[in-house]
Design a protein around this motif. Structure first.
Motif, short mmCIF file in Angstrom:
data_model
loop_
_atom_site.label_atom_id
_atom_site.label_comp_id
_atom_site.label_asym_id
_atom_site.label_seq_id
_atom_site.Cartn_x
_atom_site.Cartn_y
_atom_site.Cartn_z
N ASN A 172 -25.62 -44.36 -53.37
CA ASN A 172 -25.54 -45.80 -53.12
C ASN A 172 -26.24 -46.68 -54.16
OD1 ASN A 172 -24.05 -45.62 -50.73
ND2 ASN A 172 -25.92 -45.09 -49.60
N CYS A 173 -26.33 -46.24 -55.41
CA CYS A 173 -27.02 -47.06 -56.41
C CYS A 173 -26.03 -47.93 -57.20
CB CYS A 173 -27.85 -46.20 -57.35
SG CYS A 173 -26.88 -44.93 -58.14
N VAL A 174 -24.78 -47.53 -57.29
CA VAL A 174 -23.80 -48.36 -58.00
C VAL A 174 -23.19 -49.31 -56.95
CG1 VAL A 174 -21.76 -48.39 -59.49
CG2 VAL A 174 -23.37 -46.49 -59.63
N THR A 175 -23.90 -50.40 -56.77
CA THR A 175 -23.50 -51.40 -55.77
C THR A 175 -22.50 -52.36 -56.38
OG1 THR A 175 -25.24 -52.81 -56.54
CG2 THR A 175 -25.81 -51.33 -54.72
N ARG A 176 -22.08 -53.32 -55.58
CA ARG A 176 -21.17 -54.36 -56.08
C ARG A 176 -21.77 -55.05 -57.31
NH1 ARG A 176 -17.94 -57.76 -52.77
NH2 ARG A 176 -19.16 -57.24 -50.94
N GLU A 177 -23.09 -55.38 -57.23
CA GLU A 177 -23.73 -56.09 -58.34
C GLU A 177 -23.76 -55.25 -59.61
OE1 GLU A 177 -24.35 -59.25 -58.47
OE2 GLU A 177 -23.45 -59.20 -56.47
N VAL A 178 -24.14 -53.99 -59.45
CA VAL A 178 -24.18 -53.10 -60.62
C VAL A 178 -22.77 -52.97 -61.20
CG1 VAL A 178 -24.53 -50.69 -61.34
CG2 VAL A 178 -26.22 -51.81 -59.88
N ALA A 179 -21.79 -52.78 -60.32
CA ALA A 179 -20.40 -52.61 -60.78
C ALA A 179 -19.93 -53.84 -61.56
CB ALA A 179 -19.49 -52.35 -59.58
N ASN B 21 -24.52 -37.18 -55.61
CA ASN B 21 -23.62 -37.25 -54.46
C ASN B 21 -23.50 -38.69 -53.98
OD1 ASN B 21 -22.56 -34.65 -53.90
ND2 ASN B 21 -24.64 -33.99 -53.35
N GLY B 22 -22.28 -39.22 -53.99
CA GLY B 22 -22.03 -40.55 -53.45
C GLY B 22 -22.84 -41.68 -54.06
N PRO B 23 -22.88 -41.80 -55.40
CA PRO B 23 -23.68 -42.87 -55.99
C PRO B 23 -23.03 -44.26 -55.91
CG PRO B 23 -22.61 -41.63 -57.71
CD PRO B 23 -22.28 -40.92 -56.42
N THR B 24 -21.70 -44.30 -55.66
CA THR B 24 -21.02 -45.60 -55.67
C THR B 24 -20.76 -46.08 -54.25
OG1 THR B 24 -19.90 -44.83 -57.66
CG2 THR B 24 -19.06 -46.84 -56.66
N THR B 25 -21.14 -47.30 -53.96
CA THR B 25 -20.84 -47.85 -52.63
C THR B 25 -19.36 -48.23 -52.57
OG1 THR B 25 -21.21 -50.15 -53.20
CG2 THR B 25 -23.16 -48.90 -52.54
N ALA B 26 -18.87 -48.43 -51.36
CA ALA B 26 -17.46 -48.81 -51.21
C ALA B 26 -17.18 -50.13 -51.93
CB ALA B 26 -17.11 -48.92 -49.73
N ALA B 27 -18.11 -51.08 -51.79
CA ALA B 27 -17.91 -52.37 -52.44
C ALA B 27 -17.97 -52.22 -53.96
CB ALA B 27 -18.96 -53.36 -51.97
N GLY B 28 -18.91 -51.40 -54.43
CA GLY B 28 -19.01 -51.14 -55.87
C GLY B 28 -17.73 -50.51 -56.38
N ASN B 29 -17.19 -49.60 -55.60
CA ASN B 29 -15.98 -48.91 -56.00
C ASN B 29 -14.80 -49.86 -56.15
OD1 ASN B 29 -14.89 -46.30 -56.64
ND2 ASN B 29 -13.73 -46.42 -54.74
N ASP C 276 -21.97 -52.78 -48.77
CA ASP C 276 -22.64 -52.05 -49.81
C ASP C 276 -23.31 -50.78 -49.28
OD1 ASP C 276 -22.00 -52.98 -52.21
OD2 ASP C 276 -23.86 -54.05 -52.61
N VAL C 277 -23.42 -50.66 -47.95
CA VAL C 277 -23.97 -49.41 -47.42
C VAL C 277 -22.86 -48.44 -47.02
CG1 VAL C 277 -26.14 -50.41 -46.63
CG2 VAL C 277 -24.20 -50.23 -45.06
N LEU C 278 -21.61 -48.85 -47.21
CA LEU C 278 -20.51 -47.92 -46.96
C LEU C 278 -20.26 -47.16 -48.25
CD1 LEU C 278 -18.03 -50.27 -45.15
CD2 LEU C 278 -18.99 -48.21 -44.19
N ASP C 279 -20.67 -45.92 -48.30
CA ASP C 279 -20.52 -45.23 -49.56
C ASP C 279 -19.45 -44.16 -49.49
OD1 ASP C 279 -23.09 -42.69 -49.69
OD2 ASP C 279 -21.61 -43.19 -48.18
#
Ligand code: NAD
Length: 473
Positions: free
Chosen positions: A356-363, A376-384, A29-32
């Motif tokens: 990094n606010c659109v995390t897996r949980e938010v997604a 800039n970069g609001p979605t984490t890799a996991a969220g994406n 979740d910190v990989l954005d």
């Protein structure tokens, strides 16, 4: 004063040095998508051991992961091989400064500052200067590279750079802020300039600070067109009509085109916006006024409100200004916990504040069908990954918030020509650039059956690679 100037590319990271982007629990979740990530920290930590490259997800989060995802999918580029990617993925020049700030009380305060110039294959370096106490070199490097891809994607003749000053400007007097800014410009010397590197505002910097940058630079460069050394200036000092609201306007244009592409009626969209500052407010205002959208939720750093029937954006803005941003007691909407804004019932989610606010949980929780990355970069890799699997149409920040740098380009052009445009002309030209960039991305994504983020990085990488090769890389 300490100043270290590194020129030339940094050590190349081998292709197997990118960590996995998914199949992890918390840490991914910190990989954005901006690369402000574990990847960035590992990459730039001397002697760090890199995990093996195992890109198991179906999406990418920065230029390098896009390249390896392409390879995995057989989406081969004739132009780019591992060596060229290494060149494209590293920064050309990094300037680390320690600026002595004389405080009003006479004491001396050392302030760390950075200017990182990532790539100028397509034109002068371009990118904002951020004043924030958490600024660090790894973050500035990643943001500099994002600027390279963003400028290439919207096809403006700039490369990418970013600046950061590790200070909390709210703790400085206006005189201290001016002295610090001018000292930084003096330190930078000829490393900035209209045809070298053109800074702009970013987090906690504004037109006044840009005016000070111009003034300090102009003292020793009056022979050229020094107004073009910096953009985002006040209108009275070479600023451009339309620049202030350009990022929000660009966001609104991108949503309008997205709705056309998805064949949905923009006027029927219920929109939630995180952040009610420059980007969030202007996006909300233009979407409501010009496209008839219903803004159902708004948040800022302190509070959030929701009204399924729609919020009067201008009324809320006035209330917010009169109440120091505290929306809690706004009677025409329901007060909700700040972070719940990201998961309220809506059709379109526009994060316009934080990374990094659109995390897996938010997604997982959002029922939005469209997500426009205004920050800039609001979605984490996991969220994406989750958004991708759930079929949410995500417009990456590379494209969604490019309106600001496009209008900065117009300001630069006007300064160089000493011929100023009307607001209508700025808005018309902005419209053309944003619409073309959107359809370039959608057409590429459709042709290759990939998501808009991967398409955006592909287009940008191809353009920068082409310029680098033509210049004799
Ligand atoms: P801003 O400082 O004008 O506004 C930021 C807003 O976010 C404020 O309303 C603030 O209260 C709110 N906020 C802060 N923390 C929050 C939280 N935890 N929850 C909800 N809201 C919160 O900044 P801006 O210029 O609007 O920039 C916003 C984002 O857009 C940043 O990521 C920035 O890098 C990006 N961006 C801005 C521009 C531009 O031209 N201004 C261009 C490109 C990208």
């Amino acid at each position: 004063m300490l100043e270290h100037v590194y020129t030339g590319n940094m050590a190349i990271n081998p292709p197997d040095s990118i960590p996995a982007t998914d199949n992890q629990d918390q840490e991914d979740d910190v990989l954005d998508p901006t690369g402000r990530s574990a990847y960035a920290k590992l990459k730039f930590k001397p002697g760090a051991e890199y995990p093996k490259f195992t890109l198991q997800g179906q999406t990418c989060y920065n230029a390098a992961s896009c390249f390896y995802l392409n390879r995995k999918q057989g989406l081969h580029s004739d132009k780019i091989d591992d060596t060229l990617l290494s060149y494209l993925d590293t920064c050309k020049r990094e300037i680390t400064m320690e600026i002595p700030l004389r405080k009003d009380d006479g004491t001396l305060m050392p302030v760390q500052a950075y200017r990182v110039q990532h790539n100028n294959a397509r034109g002068p370096f371009k990118g904002g200067i951020r004043y924030h106490e958490d600024v660090n070199l790894a973050e500035v490097r990643e943001m500099a590279s994002i600027m390279t891809w963003k400028c290439a994607l919207v096809d403006i003749p700039f490369g990418g750079a970013k600046g950061g000053v590790a200070v909390n400007p709210k703790k400085l007097s206006v005189h201290e802020l001016r002295r610090l800014t001018k000292a930084m410009v003096a330190h930078l010397g000829d490393n900035i300039g209209p045809y070298v590197d053109v800074p702009a505002p970013d987090v906690n910097t504004n037109p006044q600070i840009m005016a000070w940058i111009y003034d300090e630079y102009a003292k020793s460069h009056m022979e050229s067109s020094p107004l073009a050394v910096v953009t985002g200036k006040p209108l009275e000092l070479g600023g451009s009509q339309g620049r202030l609201e350009a990022t929000g306007r660009g966001v609104a244009i991108i949503l309008r085109e997205t709705c056309k592409h998805l064949k949905v009626d923009i006027a029927k969209q219920r929109i939630a916006i995180q952040g009610f500052g420059n980007v969030g407010y202007f996006a909300a205002s233009i979407l409501a006024r010009e496209y008839g959208c219903k803004i159902v939720g708004v948040s800022n750093a302190t509070s959030a409100v929701y009204n399924a029937g729609g919020i009067d954006v201008e009324d809320l803005f006035k209330y917010s200004q009169a109440n120091r941003d505290d929306l809690t007691n706004y009677t025409k909407a329901t007060s909700i916990p700040r972070d719940d804004l990201l998961t309220v019932d809506c059709d379109v989610l526009i994060p316009a504040a934080l990374s990094n606010c659109v995390t897996r949980e938010v997604a997982k929780k959002t029922n939005a069908k469209i997500l426009i990355e205004a920050a800039n970069g609001p979605t984490t890799a996991a969220g994406n990954e989750v958004l991708y699997k759930n079929g949410v149409f995500v417009v990456p920040s590379l494209l969604a918030n490019a309106g600001g740098v496009v209008a900065s380009y117009f300001e630069w052009v006007q300064n160089l020509q000493q011929f100023y445009w009307t607001r209508e002309k700025v808005n018309d030209e902005l419209e053309k650039r944003m619409v073309k960039a959107f359809w370039d991305v959608v057409n590429f994504a459709t042709e290759h059956k990939i998501c808009p983020r991967q398409a955006s990085y592909n287009i940008a990488l191809e353009r920068v690679a082409a310029a680098a090769i033509l210049r004799g890389f």
